[in-house]
Design a protein around this motif. Sequence first.
Motif, PDB file in Angstrom:
ATOM      1  N   GLY A 328       0.796  -1.220   0.000  1.00 57.10           N
ATOM      2  CA  GLY A 328       0.000   0.000   0.000  1.00 57.10           C
ATOM      3  C   GLY A 328       0.826   1.266   0.000  1.00 57.10           C
ATOM      4  N   ALA A 329       2.142   1.165  -0.211  1.00 60.80           N
ATOM      5  CA  ALA A 329       3.009   2.345  -0.131  1.00 60.80           C
ATOM      6  C   ALA A 329       2.942   3.234  -1.366  1.00 60.80           C
ATOM      7  N   SER A 330       2.509   2.687  -2.495  1.00 58.94           N
ATOM      8  CA  SER A 330       2.430   3.484  -3.727  1.00 58.94           C
ATOM      9  C   SER A 330       0.987   3.814  -4.047  1.00 58.94           C
ATOM     10  N   SER A 331       0.809   4.945  -4.672  1.00 57.78           N
ATOM     11  CA  SER A 331      -0.528   5.333  -5.117  1.00 57.78           C
ATOM     12  C   SER A 331      -0.577   5.394  -6.639  1.00 57.78           C
ATOM     13  N   HIS A 332       0.160   6.333  -7.222  1.00 60.76           N
ATOM     14  CA  HIS A 332       0.095   6.579  -8.671  1.00 60.76           C
ATOM     15  C   HIS A 332       0.541   5.366  -9.482  1.00 60.76           C
ATOM     16  N   VAL A 333       1.744   4.866  -9.233  1.00 57.47           N
ATOM     17  CA  VAL A 333       2.275   3.755 -10.022  1.00 57.47           C
ATOM     18  C   VAL A 333       1.454   2.492  -9.764  1.00 57.47           C
ATOM     19  N   ALA A 334       1.017   2.296  -8.526  1.00 54.65           N
ATOM     20  CA  ALA A 334       0.209   1.117  -8.206  1.00 54.65           C
ATOM     21  C   ALA A 334      -1.108   1.133  -8.967  1.00 54.65           C
ATOM     22  N   ARG A 335      -1.782   2.289  -9.011  1.00 56.87           N
ATOM     23  CA  ARG A 335      -3.050   2.370  -9.736  1.00 56.87           C
ATOM     24  C   ARG A 335      -2.840   2.151 -11.231  1.00 56.87           C
ATOM     25  N   PHE A 336      -1.712   2.638 -11.752  1.00 59.48           N
ATOM     26  CA  PHE A 336      -1.396   2.402 -13.162  1.00 59.48           C
ATOM     27  C   PHE A 336      -1.245   0.904 -13.428  1.00 59.48           C
ATOM     28  N   GLU A 372       1.774   5.497 -25.851  1.00 63.14           N
ATOM     29  CA  GLU A 372       1.539   6.708 -25.074  1.00 63.14           C
ATOM     30  C   GLU A 372       0.093   7.141 -25.232  1.00 63.14           C
ATOM     31  N   TYR A 373      -0.351   7.982 -24.320  1.00 61.13           N
ATOM     32  CA  TYR A 373      -1.694   8.534 -24.434  1.00 61.13           C
ATOM     33  C   TYR A 373      -1.623  10.053 -24.377  1.00 61.13           C
ATOM     34  N   ASP A 374      -2.620  10.677 -24.977  1.00 57.82           N
ATOM     35  CA  ASP A 374      -2.661  12.122 -25.126  1.00 57.82           C
ATOM     36  C   ASP A 374      -3.469  12.733 -23.985  1.00 57.82           C
ATOM     37  N   ARG A 375      -2.814  13.544 -23.146  1.00 58.05           N
ATOM     38  CA  ARG A 375      -3.506  14.145 -22.011  1.00 58.05           C
ATOM     39  C   ARG A 375      -4.578  15.146 -22.433  1.00 58.05           C
ATOM     40  N   ASP A 376      -4.513  15.611 -23.672  1.00 59.88           N
ATOM     41  CA  ASP A 376      -5.559  16.522 -24.152  1.00 59.88           C
ATOM     42  C   ASP A 376      -6.920  15.831 -24.201  1.00 59.88           C
ATOM     43  N   GLU A 377      -6.898  14.486 -24.269  1.00 60.50           N
ATOM     44  CA  GLU A 377      -8.140  13.725 -24.313  1.00 60.50           C
ATOM     45  C   GLU A 377      -8.509  13.145 -22.948  1.00 60.50           C
ATOM     46  N   GLU A 378      -7.749  13.550 -21.924  1.00 59.69           N
ATOM     47  CA  GLU A 378      -7.937  12.983 -20.596  1.00 59.69           C
ATOM     48  C   GLU A 378      -9.305  13.351 -20.028  1.00 59.69           C
ATOM     49  N   PRO A 379     -10.035  12.350 -19.499  1.00 65.60           N
ATOM     50  CA  PRO A 379     -11.368  12.625 -18.948  1.00 65.60           C
ATOM     51  C   PRO A 379     -11.297  13.140 -17.520  1.00 65.60           C
ATOM     52  N   THR A 380     -12.453  13.360 -16.945  1.00 64.26           N
ATOM     53  CA  THR A 380     -12.548  13.770 -15.545  1.00 64.26           C
ATOM     54  C   THR A 380     -12.039  12.646 -14.644  1.00 64.26           C
ATOM     55  N   LYS A 381     -11.387  13.022 -13.566  1.00 64.43           N
ATOM     56  CA  LYS A 381     -10.846  12.009 -12.658  1.00 64.43           C
ATOM     57  C   LYS A 381     -11.960  11.237 -11.967  1.00 64.43           C
ATOM     58  N   ASP A 382     -11.612   9.996 -11.549  1.00 69.30           N
ATOM     59  CA  ASP A 382     -12.588   9.188 -10.837  1.00 69.30           C
ATOM     60  C   ASP A 382     -12.660   9.609  -9.371  1.00 69.30           C
ATOM     61  N   ALA A 383     -13.399   8.836  -8.588  1.00 67.17           N
ATOM     62  CA  ALA A 383     -13.621   9.191  -7.185  1.00 67.17           C
ATOM     63  C   ALA A 383     -12.325   9.223  -6.379  1.00 67.17           C
ATOM     64  N   GLU A 384     -11.305   8.496  -6.835  1.00 68.78           N
ATOM     65  CA  GLU A 384     -10.023   8.465  -6.141  1.00 68.78           C
ATOM     66  C   GLU A 384      -9.054   9.494  -6.707  1.00 68.78           C
ATOM     67  N   GLY A 385      -9.536  10.351  -7.607  1.00 66.61           N
ATOM     68  CA  GLY A 385      -8.673  11.377  -8.179  1.00 66.61           C
ATOM     69  C   GLY A 385      -7.700  10.841  -9.200  1.00 66.61           C
ATOM     70  N   SER A 386      -8.050   9.752  -9.872  1.00 68.83           N
ATOM     71  CA  SER A 386      -7.143   9.102 -10.818  1.00 68.83           C
ATOM     72  C   SER A 386      -7.793   8.951 -12.186  1.00 68.83           C
ATOM     73  N   THR A 387      -6.943   9.020 -13.230  1.00 66.57           N
ATOM     74  CA  THR A 387      -7.392   8.713 -14.588  1.00 66.57           C
ATOM     75  C   THR A 387      -6.621   7.505 -15.126  1.00 66.57           C
ATOM     76  N   MET A 388      -6.064   6.723 -14.218  1.00 64.60           N
ATOM     77  CA  MET A 388      -5.237   5.596 -14.623  1.00 64.60           C
ATOM     78  C   MET A 388      -6.008   4.576 -15.453  1.00 64.60           C
ATOM     79  N   GLY A 389      -7.276   4.349 -15.090  1.00 58.10           N
ATOM     80  CA  GLY A 389      -8.076   3.391 -15.853  1.00 58.10           C
ATOM     81  C   GLY A 389      -8.222   3.816 -17.294  1.00 58.10           C
ATOM     82  N   TRP A 390      -8.488   5.095 -17.493  1.00 61.53           N
ATOM     83  CA  TRP A 390      -8.612   5.616 -18.860  1.00 61.53           C
ATOM     84  C   TRP A 390      -7.280   5.517 -19.601  1.00 61.53           C
ATOM     85  N   GLY A 391      -6.184   5.919 -18.947  1.00 58.91           N
ATOM     86  CA  GLY A 391      -4.878   5.869 -19.590  1.00 58.91           C
ATOM     87  C   GLY A 391      -4.481   4.464 -19.976  1.00 58.91           C
ATOM     88  N   ALA A 392      -4.715   3.502 -19.081  1.00 58.17           N
ATOM     89  CA  ALA A 392      -4.374   2.104 -19.376  1.00 58.17           C
ATOM     90  C   ALA A 392      -5.177   1.586 -20.558  1.00 58.17           C
TER      91      ALA A 392
END
Length: 441
Positions: A328-336, A372-392
């Motif tokens: 549980g020590a990582s947030s960003h990389v773990a969600r990715f 790679e993915y284009d951040r210009d197309e990035e959607p609204t963040k989810d409830a956890e403040g992440s867009t990792m699901g969309w990026g993946a």
Amino acid sequence: MALTIAGSDSGGGAGIQADLATMAAHDVFGTSAITAVTAQHTRGVESSHVLPIAEVEAQLEAVTDDFDVGAAKTGMLATTEIVETVADHATAFEFPLVVDPVMVATTGDRLLEPEAEHAYETLLGEATLATPNTDEAAVLTGIDVTDEATAREAGETILETGVDAVLLKGGHVPGETVRDLLVTDDGTRAFEHPRIDTDATHGSGCTLAAAIAARLAKGDPLEVAVEGATDFLARAVRYYADVGEGPGAVNHTVELRNAAHREPTAEAVQAIVDRLVDADVSALVPEVGMNVVGATPYAESVAETAAVEGRITRTLSGVQPNRGVRFGASSHVARFLLSAREFVPDLRFAVNCRFGPDVEDALEALEWPVAEYDRDEEPTKDAEGSTMGWGARQVFEGRTEPPVAVLDRGDVGKEAMTKLVASDPETLAERVLALDREVTE
């Protein structure tokens, strides 16, 4: 301690075998009263033999006279006489009883004569919970369950038998979400999980009822037991057991196997970190720091990923981890990593590295699959403040060959990043070291 009253499945995917495996996965000692013996496998049932009533009764008496049973569940009861026998014994049960009214096969074929179906009403009157699927609910009530409203109506009708609660299973209702509805005199509660695209659901009903019974035996309140059991089943179906020549079966021991991999996963992450420290990969460490993440084989949450607490940073003497490895020590990389696993389940390890023109040139020279993915197309963040699901989804979905590196060119206030992924720790470490050599040479 729990008791299962059901038929034997020689293929191990359902029946007594599934129930006992599920109880063991919940750290509950399982006992049994076998009602019938079937010859079956992942492709279907070849034959079945119902045990004499005297033998069923002898098993029930032997178990309940000697063991401190905390809860029981029923599965295939086969005949009217067995249903009635179990109902008679249930009047003396001083523990919760979960009734899985096995009446209709997955093919839609009836498994019981009408008399036995009527006898179930008496058994339900002695039960704590009934867990019918939509076909079985239709047999019991005459209501065609197609949505939440009709599920509630069917559940309320079944409550009239005297059962304390009804869990209407939604696996047979079409849709992207499986919605199981718990109906009691106090109201309803839905338990939702994304539908998993697999035919390997053999034994799912047995497993769910056994998981609820096991949790009740451990003292969980009913609603807590149902919630935990539906979560357990969702993971058991997602990571099904690929056995036999048919679709496979539910993986009853997925929780045990996942837990057994926690320490080896943490050790693997530490081994990667040690190699990166020894090689001094300072050239790849981002301003925000680097982290190495490892997921257990069946991980579905950040709490099931191991990483460096505080990340790896550059120092005057090279790179160093701030603290040790913990779950549980990582947030960003773990969600990715978890998001990537939705599309490539074999991926278990990831690391974030710096990105820049030199890194881009190095990746091109290494000739790795890169996305790679284009951040210009990035959607609204989810409830956890992440867009990792969309990026993946942008970089992993629909690819015949998953990328080794995923590029994030950054945005206002966000550092550009390169993420490397691998299925095993050795490969991830080698990829980081290869990229470092290419950048520094």
